[in-house]
Structures are given as C-alpha cells and as structure tokens.
Design an enzyme around this catalytic site. Sequence first.
Site, PDB file in Angstrom:
ATOM      1  N   ARG A  69       0.880  -1.180   0.000  1.00 43.28           N
ATOM      2  CA  ARG A  69       0.000   0.000   0.000  1.00 43.28           C
ATOM      3  C   ARG A  69       0.907   1.217   0.000  1.00 43.28           C
ATOM      4  O   ARG A  69       1.701   1.398   0.942  1.00 43.28           O
ATOM      5  CB  ARG A  69      -0.915   0.003   1.220  1.00 43.28           C
ATOM      6  N   HIS A 116      -7.287   0.773  -6.495  1.00 40.08           N
ATOM      7  CA  HIS A 116      -7.535  -0.069  -5.312  1.00 40.08           C
ATOM      8  C   HIS A 116      -8.223  -1.358  -5.780  1.00 40.08           C
ATOM      9  O   HIS A 116      -9.387  -1.601  -5.494  1.00 40.08           O
ATOM     10  CB  HIS A 116      -8.417   0.708  -4.322  1.00 40.08           C
ATOM     11  N   GLN A 174     -10.085  -3.873  -3.295  1.00 41.84           N
ATOM     12  CA  GLN A 174     -11.385  -3.397  -2.843  1.00 41.84           C
ATOM     13  C   GLN A 174     -12.451  -3.661  -3.906  1.00 41.84           C
ATOM     14  O   GLN A 174     -13.551  -4.117  -3.605  1.00 41.84           O
ATOM     15  CB  GLN A 174     -11.304  -1.891  -2.547  1.00 41.84           C
ATOM     16  N   ASP A 184     -17.126   7.556  -1.841  1.00 38.72           N
ATOM     17  CA  ASP A 184     -15.876   7.410  -1.083  1.00 38.72           C
ATOM     18  C   ASP A 184     -15.562   8.777  -0.481  1.00 38.72           C
ATOM     19  O   ASP A 184     -16.183   9.790  -0.845  1.00 38.72           O
ATOM     20  CB  ASP A 184     -14.749   6.938  -2.022  1.00 38.72           C
ATOM     21  N   CYS A 210     -16.299   1.705   0.539  1.00 36.70           N
ATOM     22  CA  CYS A 210     -15.098   0.919   0.849  1.00 36.70           C
ATOM     23  C   CYS A 210     -14.685   1.073   2.308  1.00 36.70           C
ATOM     24  O   CYS A 210     -13.987   0.219   2.836  1.00 36.70           O
ATOM     25  CB  CYS A 210     -13.964   1.309  -0.087  1.00 36.70           C
ATOM     26  N   ARG A 251     -13.594  -8.486   1.516  1.00 41.14           N
ATOM     27  CA  ARG A 251     -12.167  -8.235   1.278  1.00 41.14           C
ATOM     28  C   ARG A 251     -11.375  -9.503   1.603  1.00 41.14           C
ATOM     29  O   ARG A 251     -10.470  -9.883   0.868  1.00 41.14           O
ATOM     30  CB  ARG A 251     -11.663  -7.081   2.170  1.00 41.14           C
TER      31      ARG A 251
HETATM   32  N1  NVA Z   1      -9.859   6.884  -1.442  1.00 36.68           N
HETATM   33  C1  NVA Z   1      -9.514   6.423  -0.126  1.00 36.68           C
HETATM   34  C2  NVA Z   1      -9.785   4.953   0.002  1.00 36.68           C
HETATM   35  C3  NVA Z   1      -9.491   4.375   1.356  1.00 36.68           C
HETATM   36  C4  NVA Z   1      -9.695   2.905   1.418  1.00 36.68           C
HETATM   37  C5  NVA Z   1      -8.053   6.730   0.163  1.00 36.68           C
HETATM   38  O1  NVA Z   1      -7.213   6.547  -0.739  1.00 36.68           O
HETATM   39  O2  NVA Z   1      -7.742   7.194   1.270  1.00 36.68           O
HETATM   40  N1   CP Z   2     -11.166  -0.017   2.400  1.00 39.35           N
HETATM   41  C1   CP Z   2      -9.897  -0.106   2.832  1.00 39.35           C
HETATM   42  O1   CP Z   2      -8.966  -0.314   2.067  1.00 39.35           O
HETATM   43  O2   CP Z   2      -9.767   0.026   4.184  1.00 39.35           O
HETATM   44  P1   CP Z   2      -8.407   0.212   5.005  1.00 39.35           P
HETATM   45  O3   CP Z   2      -7.846   1.560   4.611  1.00 39.35           O
HETATM   46  O4   CP Z   2      -8.825   0.150   6.431  1.00 39.35           O
HETATM   47  O5   CP Z   2      -7.457  -0.871   4.637  1.00 39.35           O
END
Ligand code: NVA
Ligand code: CP
Length: 303
Positions: free
Chosen positions: A102, A129, A132, A219, A259, A287
């Site tokens: 990540r 992502h 997800q 989101d 998500c 997930r």
């Molecule tokens: N768009 C959000 C998704 C989190 C799972 C982010 O990148 O923070």
């Molecule tokens: N939806 C998602 O990726 O959650 P986290 O940021 O908690 O991993």
Amino acid sequence: MKHLLKMMDLSTEEITEILNLADQLKYELKHGIPHNHLAGKTLGMIFEKASTRTRVSFETGMYQLGGNALFLSSSELQIGRGEPVQDTARVLSRYIDGIMIRTFAQEEVENLAEYGDIPIINGLTDLSHPCQVLADLMTIREYKNKLDGLKMCYIGDGNNMANSLTVGCLKMGMDVTLACPEGYYPAQSTLDFAKQFPNFKIVNDPVEAAKDADVLFTDVWASMGQESEAEKRRIAFKGYQINDEVMAVAKPDAMVQHCLPAHREEEITTKVFEQHAKEIFDEAENRLHAQKAVMVLLMGEKD
Ligand code: NVA
Ligand code: CP
C-alpha cells in the site's frame, strides 16, 4: 495472471475466476472445510499509509490459508531511509513468496513487479484499489446474482476507488455513471479506457447519475495523502453525497456500497449508511475472501 497491480490488467475471465474462487473459499470457511492452499508460504505486507481492513484481512486470510504474513511498515524498513524499491524487491524475492504493498505512486508497485520475481499485490495506491473492487464486485454478485447489465453509480471524487470501480464494472458488463465535480474527474487513463464503452457516462449532478441505479458507491472527499486539501475539498464536494434525495431516484431495491472508512454527513448521510449497513459490512468482509482467492491464484502451486 502474475501480479495484481490494477483492474486494467485483468480480463473479464480472470475477474470471474477470482470471484468464483472467492465464493468457494467463503463457503469453505463458513463450513469449516480446510483450505490451506498456501501452507509454508509467506506474504510480506508493506504499508506506507494507514489501514484497518487491508492489513487485517490479508493477515487473517494468509493464516486461514495455512501461511504466514509479515507486517512491514515502511517507516521501519530501509525503504523509509531511501533504499530503492527495486533493491527491496530483489531482496524480498529471496525470502518470501509474495508482496502486498500500500503506497502512494502506482509506479512504485509497477517497479516492484518489474524488479522482483514474486507476485505483487496492490493494496491501494493513489491511482487504484483493485483488492477493494474485487470485493465490491463479489458483494454485488452475492446480492443481485449477476453483474452484467446492472447500473452502477459513483458519486464523489475521481480517486483510486473511482478509477478501479469504473474499469472493473465496465469489464463485467455493467453500466457506469459517475457524478464528479469539475476538476475532480478520474485519471486520464481511466477516461481513455471508459470512452470505448457506450454504457459509460460522467456527469456533474449526483441525482442525474443515481437515476435507476442498482448499486450506488461513494468514497471520502479527501483521500490519504490529501489531508492538507481537506478544507478546499469540503467546499468543492458539497452536495456530492448519498442521501435520501439520491436514493429516491435509484431503483427501489438499490444497494449502497462504501469501501470505508466513511465520513458520515460528508459523502454519505448517517441515515442512508445505517439503512445499508448490512451490505456495507458484507462488502468489508468480502475483502477477506476476495484477497484469499487472489493469493491462492498468484502464490499457490500451479497444476
Ligand atoms: N480513497 C480512499 C480509500 C481508502 C480505502 C483513500 O485513498 O484514502
Ligand atoms: N477499504 C480499505 O482499504 O480500508 P483500510 O484503509 O482500512 O485498509
């Protein structure tokens, strides 16, 4: 399939294969049927951003598959002190069997895949992502028994979720309508891909986008790494919300997906969130199952 870097790389058949295996693994878990396909294997999980779901579902999933997961925070790895990702990839390839990462730049994930010789899984970048979205497609299919022909609507920022959802849903034959404010559209690569599909539309009005939708997504207005823009974004995204007005024009049995984490009263009202909480937490659960399928396909023994 050697890696999971972004939805764009997956064919419709590969997505279907992942979803089918995810359903099977979910069934096996619920019925106590052993499925330790990754006994003796180790997954390294590199996190350069926070996580609840991704970390816990990958770690637990690996355990259920008979393997091991290592949590590697970038601040404690030499990556955090400037060791190039290309070298990290080559070193980790000598110890472990797969990497979930990540991070910020999609390029970093693509570099790991290029230089390492073990499967790389994208656990979220600024661009995409995919894990997800595989869980999202799995959840929609569970509720609606199909994907092809369903109408999906996404309201909000043209971010990583918007990019991956657009590509994933179009690949599975769904109609996709996005409602994004000017200046916050998805990545050009997403728009270039989507424009070949007559069933793709991008508008500015959330109510127009939600009309007859079978499934609605939203989101956060400010993603991880955009904290300094939060105030500016609160103004730009005002009204880009899943609320009663939007739900009133969707199909009567429309489902809502998020998500998570959610910011109540920003991109979704508390009322709609709680009315659709079962679907949203089923999505979070999936997930686990979807990622287990990805790991088995990428890291398991090939027949
Ligand atoms: N768009 C959000 C998704 C989190 C799972 C982010 O990148 O923070
Ligand atoms: N939806 C998602 O990726 O959650 P986290 O940021 O908690 O991993």
